[in-house]
Design a protein around this motif. Structure first.
Motif, PDB file in Angstrom:
ATOM      1  N   UNK A 225       6.374   4.577   3.928  1.00 50.26           N
ATOM      2  CA  UNK A 225       5.334   4.259   4.908  1.00 50.26           C
ATOM      3  C   UNK A 225       3.980   4.155   4.201  1.00 50.26           C
ATOM      4  N   UNK A 226       3.231   3.084   4.521  1.00 48.56           N
ATOM      5  CA  UNK A 226       1.962   2.816   3.857  1.00 48.56           C
ATOM      6  C   UNK A 226       0.873   2.527   4.899  1.00 48.56           C
ATOM      7  N   UNK A 227      -0.393   2.580   4.443  1.00 52.59           N
ATOM      8  CA  UNK A 227      -1.521   2.416   5.363  1.00 52.59           C
ATOM      9  C   UNK A 227      -2.575   1.488   4.791  1.00 52.59           C
ATOM     10  N   UNK A 228      -2.881   0.411   5.511  1.00 46.12           N
ATOM     11  CA  UNK A 228      -4.007  -0.439   5.123  1.00 46.12           C
ATOM     12  C   UNK A 228      -5.330   0.274   5.387  1.00 46.12           C
ATOM     13  N   UNK A 229      -5.370   1.084   6.437  1.00 44.60           N
ATOM     14  CA  UNK A 229      -6.596   1.791   6.775  1.00 44.60           C
ATOM     15  C   UNK A 229      -7.062   2.692   5.655  1.00 44.60           C
ATOM     16  N   UNK A 230      -6.128   3.434   5.058  1.00 44.09           N
ATOM     17  CA  UNK A 230      -6.481   4.308   3.938  1.00 44.09           C
ATOM     18  C   UNK A 230      -6.847   3.485   2.704  1.00 44.09           C
ATOM     19  N   UNK A 231      -6.123   2.400   2.482  1.00 43.29           N
ATOM     20  CA  UNK A 231      -6.331   1.606   1.278  1.00 43.29           C
ATOM     21  C   UNK A 231      -7.671   0.890   1.290  1.00 43.29           C
ATOM     22  N   UNK A 232      -8.047   0.318   2.435  1.00 44.03           N
ATOM     23  CA  UNK A 232      -9.233  -0.524   2.477  1.00 44.03           C
ATOM     24  C   UNK A 232     -10.377   0.094   3.284  1.00 44.03           C
ATOM     25  N   UNK A 233     -10.377   1.424   3.430  1.00 41.84           N
ATOM     26  CA  UNK A 233     -11.495   2.160   4.052  1.00 41.84           C
ATOM     27  C   UNK A 233     -11.723   1.782   5.511  1.00 41.84           C
ATOM     28  N   UNK A 234     -10.673   1.330   6.195  1.00 39.58           N
ATOM     29  CA  UNK A 234     -10.825   0.864   7.577  1.00 39.58           C
ATOM     30  C   UNK A 234      -9.843   1.613   8.472  1.00 39.58           C
ATOM     31  N   UNK A 235     -10.032   2.917   8.601  1.00 36.36           N
ATOM     32  CA  UNK A 235      -9.066   3.736   9.342  1.00 36.36           C
ATOM     33  C   UNK A 235      -8.997   3.353  10.814  1.00 36.36           C
ATOM     34  N   UNK A 236     -10.078   2.788  11.353  1.00 43.94           N
ATOM     35  CA  UNK A 236     -10.092   2.411  12.758  1.00 43.94           C
ATOM     36  C   UNK A 236      -9.268   1.177  13.081  1.00 43.94           C
ATOM     37  N   UNK A 237      -8.806   0.457  12.080  1.00 44.26           N
ATOM     38  CA  UNK A 237      -7.993  -0.727  12.335  1.00 44.26           C
ATOM     39  C   UNK A 237      -6.556  -0.367  12.682  1.00 44.26           C
ATOM     40  N   UNK A 238      -6.115   0.817  12.282  1.00 39.66           N
ATOM     41  CA  UNK A 238      -4.754   1.284  12.592  1.00 39.66           C
ATOM     42  C   UNK A 238      -3.706   0.222  12.251  1.00 39.66           C
ATOM     43  N   UNK A 239      -3.617  -0.083  10.971  1.00 41.68           N
ATOM     44  CA  UNK A 239      -2.625  -1.039  10.495  1.00 41.68           C
ATOM     45  C   UNK A 239      -1.913  -0.453   9.285  1.00 41.68           C
ATOM     46  N   UNK A 240      -0.593  -0.494   9.308  1.00 41.48           N
ATOM     47  CA  UNK A 240       0.205   0.005   8.200  1.00 41.48           C
ATOM     48  C   UNK A 240       1.522  -0.746   8.151  1.00 41.48           C
ATOM     49  N   UNK A 241       2.458  -0.233   7.360  1.00 42.63           N
ATOM     50  CA  UNK A 241       3.761  -0.892   7.301  1.00 42.63           C
ATOM     51  C   UNK A 241       4.826   0.066   6.792  1.00 42.63           C
ATOM     52  N   UNK A 242       6.069  -0.270   7.156  1.00 45.82           N
ATOM     53  CA  UNK A 242       7.240   0.501   6.742  1.00 45.82           C
ATOM     54  C   UNK A 242       8.134  -0.401   5.913  1.00 45.82           C
ATOM     55  N   UNK A 243       8.534   0.086   4.746  1.00 51.06           N
ATOM     56  CA  UNK A 243       9.474  -0.632   3.880  1.00 51.06           C
ATOM     57  C   UNK A 243      10.782   0.149   3.867  1.00 51.06           C
ATOM     58  N   UNK A 244      11.886  -0.538   4.156  1.00 51.26           N
ATOM     59  CA  UNK A 244      13.193   0.115   4.197  1.00 51.26           C
ATOM     60  C   UNK A 244      14.275  -0.940   4.013  1.00 51.26           C
TER      61      UNK A 244
END
Length: 379
Positions: A225-244
């Motif tokens: 599980x990964x997070x774009x919000x953490x990566x790009x300093x935009x926690x309010x966007x609530x976007x991530x992804x699951x790889x499986x």
């Protein structure tokens, strides 16, 4: 009308409590994990452009194809692993939704899930809401995992092991031998693995992030599980992804589609274009390492003792040389009287283990960290 709460022991999260206390007392907020600096204007402009172009309706349930394709390319470049964007990547409404969707997909009533304390506060409720039984194992004093203890806790009901690296709240990172130990256990006992890797890019001191995706036998039974919000300093966007793997992704998509169905369309398209420039994410480790080092320099000379932080944007400190009071009381006093807010680490433990530790977030402007440091050096 009387209802029976499914989470009777859960109240307002410590993050909301400490942020409100910081606001009420005019304190510098180093408690909740969000940056106080702006994100790159380029990505804001991309979102705006995609909105103006009319991309404002539902995205496909698994995620925009161009974003999933871009993620697959990044994974191949980073972990030398080929991922099928059609069948092995799902875009989620942040990592929290991704974690919940995974647990909802694979955990049934009575299934046991092993997790390691201190652990992020959403893990336990997500397990319980889906009928599972959380099995908490405390990490060692240096925030490593005792794999012999893990073996001792496995029962015929154990279904899933959850890991988090880089680790919130400690900043510790799992090493190659940890992933090999986990792989051996997962294969031996036929277990699934949920790996929370939201801080994958925020890793320091030339350490290599040990993703489950690096280990083929482990990746074959894992959700990462990964997070774009953490990566790009935009926690309010609530976007991530699951790889499986595809057989697991099929199940995650079944729950994901009934939790949120799909994720913000213009944000997905903007992220896909933004990530095609690798420097946007490859330099993040150095960026946050500089912030960690700056914060450590600011508290140098205080009576706080920093513990090693190898990743994330959190720094844990011991205050044992300052006070004997519990960490919740210490965090509250620090906020009320000294105007710096932190998070007491005991709240991340099921048994409320209190080692007199506080967590500070250093994802802040230098002037913010400098002001906080000037206060903390006086203690």
């Amino acid at each position: 009308m009387q209802i029976q709460s499914r989470l009777p022991d859960i109240g307002t999260s410590i993050f909301s409590i400490m942020s409100k206390m910081a606001l009420d007392h005019g304190a510098i907020n180093l408690s909740q994990g969000f940056p106080d600096f702006s994100i790159d204007e380029n990505i804001i402009n991309l979102v705006h452009r995609y909105m103006l172009e009319g991309n404002n309706q539902y995205a496909p349930m698994p995620g925009a194809p161009i974003l999933r394709s871009t993620i697959a390319t990044v994974i191949a470049d980073t972990y030398q692993r080929t991922i099928d964007p059609e069948t092995e990547i799902t875009i989620t409404a942040g990592a929290t939704e991704g974690i919940f969707a995974v647990i909802a997909a694979v955990i049934s009533a009575g299934d046991e899930v092993i997790l390691f304390d201190p652990s992020y506060d959403s893990y336990n409720p997500a397990i319980r809401l889906n009928g599972g039984i959380p099995i908490h194992i405390n990490m060692t004093s240096d925030f490593s995992i005792d794999w012999d203890m893990v073996r001792a806790k496995i029962t015929p009901r154990t279904k899933l092991i959850m890991i988090n690296t880089p680790h919130n709240p400690s900043g510790a990172v799992l090493q190659k031998h940890d992933l090999k130990a986990l792989e051996k256990i997962a294969l031996e006992y036929n277990l699934l693995v949920l790996s929370d890797e939201v801080y994958e890019r925020l890793i320091f001191d030339d350490v290599k992030h040990q993703s489950v995706l690096r280990y083929p036998a482990l990746a074959a039974r894992s959700f990462a599980v990964f997070s774009f919000g953490k990566t790009f300093h935009a926690t309010g966007w609530k976007a991530g992804y699951v790889v499986a793997p595809d057989y697991l992704t099929r199940e995650v998509r079944k729950t994901h589609q009934f939790i949120v169905f799909s994720v913000n369309t213009p944000v997905q398209l903007a992220l896909a274009e933004y990530m095609q420039t690798p420097s946007h994410y490859q330099s993040l480790g150095k960026f946050y390492q500089q912030k960690r080092d700056f914060f450590l320099q600011q508290i140098k000379g205080s009576s706080f003792e920093p513990l090693p932080s190898r990743g994330s944007y959190f720094q844990i400190v011991s205050y044992k040389n300052i006070s004997k009071q519990g960490d919740v009381a210490m965090a509250e006093e620090l906020t009320r009287q000294f105007k710096v807010a932190s998070i007491p680490v005991s709240v991340f433990y099921q048994d409320k283990t209190d080692n007199h530790l506080l967590r500070f977030c250093f994802a802040k402007k230098e002037e913010t960290l400098e002001r906080a440091g000037a206060i903390l050096r006086k203690l």
